[in-house]
Design a protein around this motif. Sequence first.
Motif, PDB file in Angstrom:
ATOM      1  N   HIS A   1       0.835  -1.194   0.000  1.00 53.50           N
ATOM      2  CA  HIS A   1       0.000   0.000   0.000  1.00 53.50           C
ATOM      3  C   HIS A   1       0.874   1.250   0.000  1.00 53.50           C
ATOM      4  O   HIS A   1       1.989   1.241   0.494  1.00 53.50           O
ATOM      5  N   VAL A   2       0.308   2.313  -0.531  1.00 48.38           N
ATOM      6  CA  VAL A   2       1.009   3.587  -0.595  1.00 48.38           C
ATOM      7  C   VAL A   2       0.637   4.384   0.646  1.00 48.38           C
ATOM      8  O   VAL A   2      -0.529   4.400   1.066  1.00 48.38           O
ATOM      9  N   SER A   3       1.608   5.063   1.243  1.00 49.83           N
ATOM     10  CA  SER A   3       1.354   5.800   2.491  1.00 49.83           C
ATOM     11  C   SER A   3       0.564   7.084   2.214  1.00 49.83           C
ATOM     12  O   SER A   3       0.524   7.590   1.088  1.00 49.83           O
ATOM     13  N   TYR A   4      -0.028   7.588   3.279  1.00 50.78           N
ATOM     14  CA  TYR A   4      -0.816   8.823   3.188  1.00 50.78           C
ATOM     15  C   TYR A   4       0.060   9.984   2.735  1.00 50.78           C
ATOM     16  O   TYR A   4      -0.377  10.827   1.945  1.00 50.78           O
ATOM     17  N   GLU A   5       1.295  10.050   3.207  1.00 50.19           N
ATOM     18  CA  GLU A   5       2.206  11.134   2.845  1.00 50.19           C
ATOM     19  C   GLU A   5       2.497  11.100   1.334  1.00 50.19           C
ATOM     20  O   GLU A   5       2.577  12.140   0.679  1.00 50.19           O
TER      21      GLU A   5
ATOM     22  N   GLU B   1       6.716  11.600 -13.193  1.00 52.97           N
ATOM     23  CA  GLU B   1       5.669  11.007 -14.032  1.00 52.97           C
ATOM     24  C   GLU B   1       5.578   9.494 -13.883  1.00 52.97           C
ATOM     25  O   GLU B   1       4.471   8.937 -13.849  1.00 52.97           O
ATOM     26  N   SER B   2       6.665   8.803 -13.751  1.00 55.96           N
ATOM     27  CA  SER B   2       6.612   7.339 -13.647  1.00 55.96           C
ATOM     28  C   SER B   2       5.942   6.910 -12.335  1.00 55.96           C
ATOM     29  O   SER B   2       5.154   5.959 -12.312  1.00 55.96           O
ATOM     30  N   LYS B   3       6.246   7.634 -11.233  1.00 59.13           N
ATOM     31  CA  LYS B   3       5.606   7.322  -9.948  1.00 59.13           C
ATOM     32  C   LYS B   3       4.111   7.607 -10.025  1.00 59.13           C
ATOM     33  O   LYS B   3       3.290   6.860  -9.504  1.00 59.13           O
TER      34      LYS B   3
ATOM     35  N   ASP C   1      -2.241   3.377 -11.483  1.00 57.49           N
ATOM     36  CA  ASP C   1      -2.554   1.965 -11.719  1.00 57.49           C
ATOM     37  C   ASP C   1      -2.925   1.271 -10.416  1.00 57.49           C
ATOM     38  O   ASP C   1      -3.827   0.426 -10.383  1.00 57.49           O
ATOM     39  N   HIS C   2      -2.245   1.644  -9.337  1.00 53.48           N
ATOM     40  CA  HIS C   2      -2.520   1.046  -8.032  1.00 53.48           C
ATOM     41  C   HIS C   2      -3.924   1.415  -7.537  1.00 53.48           C
ATOM     42  O   HIS C   2      -4.597   0.600  -6.894  1.00 53.48           O
ATOM     43  N   LEU C   3      -4.374   2.628  -7.857  1.00 51.42           N
ATOM     44  CA  LEU C   3      -5.714   3.066  -7.421  1.00 51.42           C
ATOM     45  C   LEU C   3      -6.822   2.196  -8.016  1.00 51.42           C
ATOM     46  O   LEU C   3      -7.870   2.020  -7.401  1.00 51.42           O
ATOM     47  N   TYR C   4      -6.607   1.666  -9.208  1.00 50.80           N
ATOM     48  CA  TYR C   4      -7.623   0.809  -9.838  1.00 50.80           C
ATOM     49  C   TYR C   4      -7.829  -0.497  -9.085  1.00 50.80           C
ATOM     50  O   TYR C   4      -8.904  -1.085  -9.148  1.00 50.80           O
ATOM     51  N   GLU C   5      -6.817  -0.921  -8.360  1.00 44.67           N
ATOM     52  CA  GLU C   5      -6.863  -2.234  -7.734  1.00 44.67           C
ATOM     53  C   GLU C   5      -7.067  -2.207  -6.226  1.00 44.67           C
ATOM     54  O   GLU C   5      -7.443  -3.215  -5.639  1.00 44.67           O
ATOM     55  N   CYS C   6      -6.805  -1.089  -5.557  1.00 45.73           N
ATOM     56  CA  CYS C   6      -6.745  -1.086  -4.093  1.00 45.73           C
ATOM     57  C   CYS C   6      -7.736  -0.078  -3.505  1.00 45.73           C
ATOM     58  O   CYS C   6      -7.550   1.136  -3.630  1.00 45.73           O
ATOM     59  N   ASP C   7      -8.770  -0.600  -2.839  1.00 44.72           N
ATOM     60  CA  ASP C   7      -9.772   0.275  -2.218  1.00 44.72           C
ATOM     61  C   ASP C   7      -9.232   1.026  -0.997  1.00 44.72           C
ATOM     62  O   ASP C   7      -9.565   2.205  -0.819  1.00 44.72           O
TER      63      ASP C   7
END
Length: 158
Positions: A3-7, A19-21, A27-33
């Motif tokens: 998971h990606v942190s809040y910061e 841009e790459s990040k 892409d991660h947002l499509y998969e992780c609620d």
Amino acid sequence: MTHVSYEQWMLYASDNLDESKREEYEDHLYECDPCMDLYMQAVKEQGSSTPEFDEKGIADKIMQEISSLTQTDNVIFLTDHLEAKRQKAVFQKPVVQYLLAAGMTVLLMSTGVFQSITAYVADYENSSAPPKNSVTKVLLDKTVSIVDKVEKETKEDK
């Protein structure tokens, strides 16, 4: 799944990532609620920290730019506009349109365009192709023959 942190979502929302990040996070947002929830919180937080939009200040700047135009610029623009409007209005007058139509007619008649058209029509009318019976005529003939048959049979029955 990592998971990606809040910061990190705050950096994403404030457009402070390369841009790459950004593409990786999208892409991660499509998969992780759960990360989507964190992202929405970051957007809300980022939205509350943005400065207010000053509509009056922008309107004042626009009005200053308009008033900074010199009087000669306005006169040149106005005369160009009136000239274009006058030229357009000349061709919209019925007299001018009539004269153009009459001139085109005389030109076409003097070059023989109309005579060649009438020659083509005459050749077509005089062609040796036999006239075809129309569908209506064929149906009418068949109907008449059927009626004649029925009349003949009724006379014979009497």
